[in-house]
Design a protein around this motif. Structure first.
Motif, PDB file in Angstrom:
ATOM      1  N   VAL A  17       0.927  -0.944   0.258  1.00  0.00           N
ATOM      2  CA  VAL A  17      -0.236  -0.019   0.180  1.00  0.00           C
ATOM      3  C   VAL A  17       0.917   1.268  -0.078  1.00  0.00           C
ATOM      4  N   GLY A  20       2.261   1.676  -3.434  1.00  0.00           N
ATOM      5  CA  GLY A  20       1.525   2.277  -5.154  1.00  0.00           C
ATOM      6  C   GLY A  20       1.031   3.815  -4.296  1.00  0.00           C
ATOM      7  N   LEU A  21       0.836   3.598  -2.590  1.00  0.00           N
ATOM      8  CA  LEU A  21       0.321   5.863  -2.876  1.00  0.00           C
ATOM      9  C   LEU A  21       1.116   6.620  -3.175  1.00  0.00           C
ATOM     10  N   THR A  22       2.678   5.868  -3.112  1.00  0.00           N
ATOM     11  CA  THR A  22       3.919   6.727  -3.392  1.00  0.00           C
ATOM     12  C   THR A  22       4.393   7.467  -5.018  1.00  0.00           C
ATOM     13  N   MET A  24       0.933   7.293  -6.937  1.00  0.00           N
ATOM     14  CA  MET A  24      -0.132   7.211  -7.053  1.00  0.00           C
ATOM     15  C   MET A  24       0.291   8.903  -7.301  1.00  0.00           C
ATOM     16  N   ALA A 296      -4.594   1.101  -4.968  1.00  0.00           N
ATOM     17  CA  ALA A 296      -2.738   1.329  -4.130  1.00  0.00           C
ATOM     18  C   ALA A 296      -2.169   0.206  -4.392  1.00  0.00           C
ATOM     19  N   GLY A 300       1.175  -0.318  -6.486  1.00  0.00           N
ATOM     20  CA  GLY A 300       2.176  -0.965  -5.779  1.00  0.00           C
ATOM     21  C   GLY A 300       3.422  -1.705  -6.160  1.00  0.00           C
TER      22      GLY A 300
END
Length: 379
Positions: A17, A20-22, A24, A296, A300
């Motif tokens: 996660v 993935g957030l990074t 995004m 995410a 990721g």
């Protein structure tokens, strides 16, 4: 392309996660509709300082460190010869580095002015260096190495005179790192916007290695069988507070600076990364929260693919020229933005952000399809 691992039980879900957030966030800050109109939080600090955008790259290097502590743990604990493992690590680092050079070469392939260093190149070098240190040393030695790197870099940048220039300084084109890049890489192969220094230069990779080592230490802490999950979360949170405070204190005489990757910047951004990892670990691995994971996770598990192909596609779209709203020829991306997004917003900054969000949603659709097919691109 290789089949994706869909078994959550064998993975650190919080790390997927986090990655993935990074990624995004990277897509949003790298793809505004209009580079001339951007909200301040979505821009890099002009020199000293740290904006939310300046957290993306160190977060990714931190994640690289955590990941290798999981990926290479079996090889380290088996006491088998490390040569085959190091060979695989070197091969992967070489591929990452070459992919970075390829993004710089495309589409004109001018080898005389190609930028040698870059984001993927720094990721490759940090991955290689941290992997070797992790496999060859104990966590205590890694912690000492981290401190030695940060202190040594500060001394080098702030006390050692710059050859041919004069006293040590932290200015863009006259600091020790900029001199080293011009000496070893030569000006034609530096960052195109400057040609006098490179934000991902040679010397700055040394403290960037510290960011990766901080992640590796966090990964080993999470893998340790001693503390209960609550204790592991608390340990990460305490380390986050100490590192963040230490970075801010150090910044009073060695400023936060992404382009120089200052030692204070390593501690400050590393502390924030530790804090976010602690929160995600508690939520997704301790409390086993499973809602809203899909976006995410889609980003990721294909992080490198997103970075590489988004750069290639952006350069490809720039080659496809069409008449823009004012009549002048523009690239395909600018044409789509000028006709399909900008006219619907009165605030050009809001329109620019909307363009970035549209790009994010397009990538989400592509990556979600790949994930449903159970495939992931790995190097």
């Amino acid at each position: 392309m290789r089949p994706a691992d869909s078994a959550f039980s064998t993975r650190l879900v919080s790390l997927d996660v986090f990655r993935g957030l990074t990624v995004m966030a990277m897509v949003v800050v790298n793809n505004p509709g209009d580079w001339g109109h951007i909200y301040p939080p979505f821009e890099h600090a002009e020199w000293n300082g740290c904006t939310p955008t300046d957290l993306v790259f160190p977060f990714f290097l931190f994640i690289v460190g955590v990941s290798l502590a999981y990926a290479l743990a079996g090889a380290k604990s088996s006491h088998a010869p490390l040569r085959p493992v190091l060979g695989r690590v070197a091969r992967r680092a070489a591929i990452l580095f070459l992919l970075g050079v390829l993004t710089s070469l495309y589409p004109h392939f001018n080898f005389g002015t190609v930028r040698i260093m870059g984001v993927l190149q720094r990721i490759a070098l940090v991955y290689l260096g941290c992997s070797i240190i992790y496999l060859k040393t104990s966590w205590q030695t890694q912690a000492i190495t981290l401190l030695a790197v940060l202190i040594g870099y500060a001394v080098l940048m702030q006390l050692v005179p710059v050859p041919g220039i004069g006293p040590a300084n932290l200015e863009p084109a006259t600091n020790f790192g900029a001199w080293l890049d011009r000496t070893l890489l030569t000006e034609p192969h530096l960052w195109a916007q400057s040609r006098t220094w490179d934000p991902e230069g040679i010397l700055g990779t040394l403290p960037a290695l510290g960011t990766g080592l901080l992640g590796a230490l966090a990964g080993q802490w999470l893998r340790w069988s001693g503390p209960a999950p609550v204790g592991k979360t608390a340990g990460l949170a305490i380390a986050a507070a100490v590192a963040t405070a230490g970075g801010l204190l150090w910044a009073t005489w060695f400023p936060l600076n992404k382009a120089l990757w200052t030692s204070s910047y390593v501690l400050f951004t590393g502390g924030l990364a530790l804090g976010l990892l602690a929160a995600l670990y508690w939520l997704y691995d301790v409390r086993v929260y499973r809602r809203s994971l899909a976006p995410a996770l889609a980003f990721g598990i294909n992080a490198i693919a997103v970075f590489f192909f988004s750069a290639i596609l952006s350069r490809t779209f720039a080659l496809l020229c069409l008449p823009g709203p004012a009549g002048q020829p523009v690239g395909l991306k600018e044409w789509l933005y000028g006709w399909g997004i900008a006219p619907f917003f009165s605030d050009p900054r809001a329109a620019s952000l909307a363009g970035a969000v549209v790009c994010l949603l397009i990538w989400l659709g592509i990556l979600s399809l790949l994930r449903r097919q159970n495939w992931v691109w790995k190097v």
